[in-house]
Design an enzyme around this catalytic site. Structure first.
Site, PDB file in Angstrom:
ATOM      1  N   CYS A   1      11.872 -48.915 -20.298  1.00 40.52           N
ATOM      2  CA  CYS A   1      11.211 -50.156 -19.878  1.00 40.52           C
ATOM      3  C   CYS A   1       9.763 -50.219 -20.358  1.00 40.52           C
ATOM      4  CB  CYS A   1      11.225 -50.268 -18.355  1.00 40.52           C
ATOM      5  SG  CYS A   1      12.844 -50.104 -17.603  1.00 40.52           S
ATOM      6  N   THR A   2       9.187 -49.122 -20.746  1.00 43.31           N
ATOM      7  CA  THR A   2       7.796 -49.116 -21.207  1.00 43.31           C
ATOM      8  C   THR A   2       7.715 -49.122 -22.722  1.00 43.31           C
ATOM      9  OG1 THR A   2       7.662 -46.700 -21.244  1.00 43.31           O
ATOM     10  CG2 THR A   2       7.104 -47.797 -19.189  1.00 43.31           C
TER      11      THR A   2
END
Length: 460
Positions: free
Chosen positions: A320-321
């Site tokens: 997600c990053t």
């Protein structure tokens, strides 16, 4: 603002700063020249090499300074593979190596060589037996990190070195994360490290090649650093790197005990304070300053931003990053949860109070992120449960596919199934990890029109 990302780059050590400033005045000349200024620069370079070699555990003439730790890895691998080309072109690496090792392995494979990846257990450790099985007659080189950069697990370097020695295969150890804490166990043939990982300046790497190891440096030949690192030496940075390595080693025993106690506190308290958390990595055989955990139903990028706003600088291996939306290869190889992943790596001198404040802030931040994403508190049973359900999470990124699964699992009876449709690569890792945490059965996945269909059977 507490900086908790020393595994990426440690703050400059005070000794490094002092040595760097002094060397800027005394070490600016060409150490290859015979006049006074050149001789003074050569004395500084020789002293730095001797200090670094003592810390590494090798002879000074076996150690080369490179412009970075990444280049030390690339040069070490390419030189060893070229030097043993008559033996063969087979390379062995672990599945959790640093990207610099894996990038070199990919280049070697693209050039016609072959690569075997040794799997790890759920703690992130390899076994010597697995390395022994991977070695063959045409293996030119084996690579193994001393400790993992994402989860802190220490690798059995001595045991792997022994099986490599018995097979006549040199072992290259990436010691970037561990060298500041102590010497790597004996038995290695090549070793690479990076100064900014222990509080030295960036732009300095170490490459040690034992005498007797066949090595052919690649690229245009140079006159400096035994021909293994082209270009003019960054002497002030080299002096600062060697001085700081000696300094952190002097402090390592006491500081490792103190930081290990703080990390133990984080490892114990986070699962108590935050529901649905998986602490990953070996709980005992690990670096003293590093802990990694993953939180269900959390968007990793948002979590890191919120912790930053709360005053804490941490890192993550969550997809997600990342703009690639691909989970960390380390977490993927371990088979652990990747969503909501947080890596805390404490620099030397971290105060107890900073850790306590982090533990105070974390539960609120995670709860707020979960609420924002609509994560379930629990999965309520449905009186009219359907035998199976299909959840369409196509086009939605982590942690949404797992959140949608958790919302509906209670709507099927025991033995019923939920099929999650997802085109997010993270789902391939996070859905099985969710099943393991929630004691549900992961049946498997199969290709769908778009992405994959992940099937989960309700057991509890």
């Amino acid at each position: 603002m507490p900086y908790f990302d020393a595994a990426s780059s440690a703050p400059l050590h005070p000794v490094a700063r002092q040595a760097l400033l002094a060397a800027l005045d005394e070490g600016w000349a060409d150490p290859a020249r015979l006049y006074r200024e050149g001789r003074r620069a050569r004395l500084l370079l020789d002293a730095a090499r001797e200090a670094a070699a003592e810390a590494v555990g090798c002879r000074p003439d076996e150690l080369t300074f490179t412009p970075s730790g990444t280049l030390a890895v690339h040069s070490g691998m390419s030189g060893a593979l070229a030097g043993r080309r008559r033996v063969g072109r087979h390379l062995v690496v672990s599945s959790v190596e640093h990207s610099s090792v894996l990038h070199s392995a990919a280049a070697h494979e693209a050039g016609g060589g072959s690569v075997s990846e040794v799997a790890v257990d759920r703690s992130g450790a390899v076994s010597a037996a697995a390395y022994a099985d991977a070695l063959c007659e045409d293996t030119a080189l084996a690579c193994l990190q001393s400790a993992n950069h994402e989860v802190g697990t220490e690798q059995p370097v001595a045991e792997v070195a022994e099986v490599c020695r018995a097979a006549g295969v040199p072992l290259l150890v990436d010691a970037a994360q561990s060298l500041g804490w102590g010497r790597v166990p004996d038995g290695w043939s090549l070793l690479a490290a990076s100064a900014h990982k222990w509080g030295g300046p960036s732009g300095v790497g170490l490459l040690a090649v034992r005498k007797g190891v066949r090595f052919a440096a690649q690229g245009p030949a140079g006159e400096r650093e035994s021909g293994r690192a082209a270009g003019f030496e960054n002497l002030p940075a080299i002096v600062a790197a060697a001085a700081s390595l000696r300094a952190v080693r002097t402090e390592a025993v006491a500081e490792s005990v103190r930081l290990r106690s703080l990390v133990d506190r984080i490892r114990a308290r986070v699962p108590q304070l935050v529901p649905d958390v998986e602490v990953v990595g070996d709980p005992v055989r690990r670096l003293p300053h590093l802990v990694t955990f993953s939180c269900l139903y959390v968007d990793g990028e948002t979590l890191l931003h919120e912790l930053d706003r709360a005053g804490f600088s941490v890192s993550s291996g969550s997809s997600c990053t990342s703009s690639t939306l691909i989970p960390s290869h380390v977490l993927k190889a371990m088979g652990v949860l990747s969503e909501g992943n947080v890596r805390v790596s404490l620099p030397s001198g971290t105060a107890d109070g900073d850790v306590d404040r982090f533990l105070d802030v974390l539960p609120r931040v995670v709860a707020e992120v979960r609420e924002r994403l609509g994560a379930p508190v629990s999965a309520p049973p449905s009186p009219a449960a359907a035998p199976s359900l299909v959840v369409d999470a196509l086009g939605r990124r982590c942690p949404i596919p797992v959140i949608e699964l958790a919302k509906v699992i209670g709507e099927v009876p025991l033995g019923g199934t939920v099929t999650v449709l997802s085109d997010d690569e993270a789902a391939r890792l996070d859905i099985p990890a969710w099943c393991a945490m929630r004691e549900q059965e992961y049946v498997g996945d199969e290709p769908a029109d778009r992405g994959s269909a992940y099937v989960v059977r309700r057991l509890t």
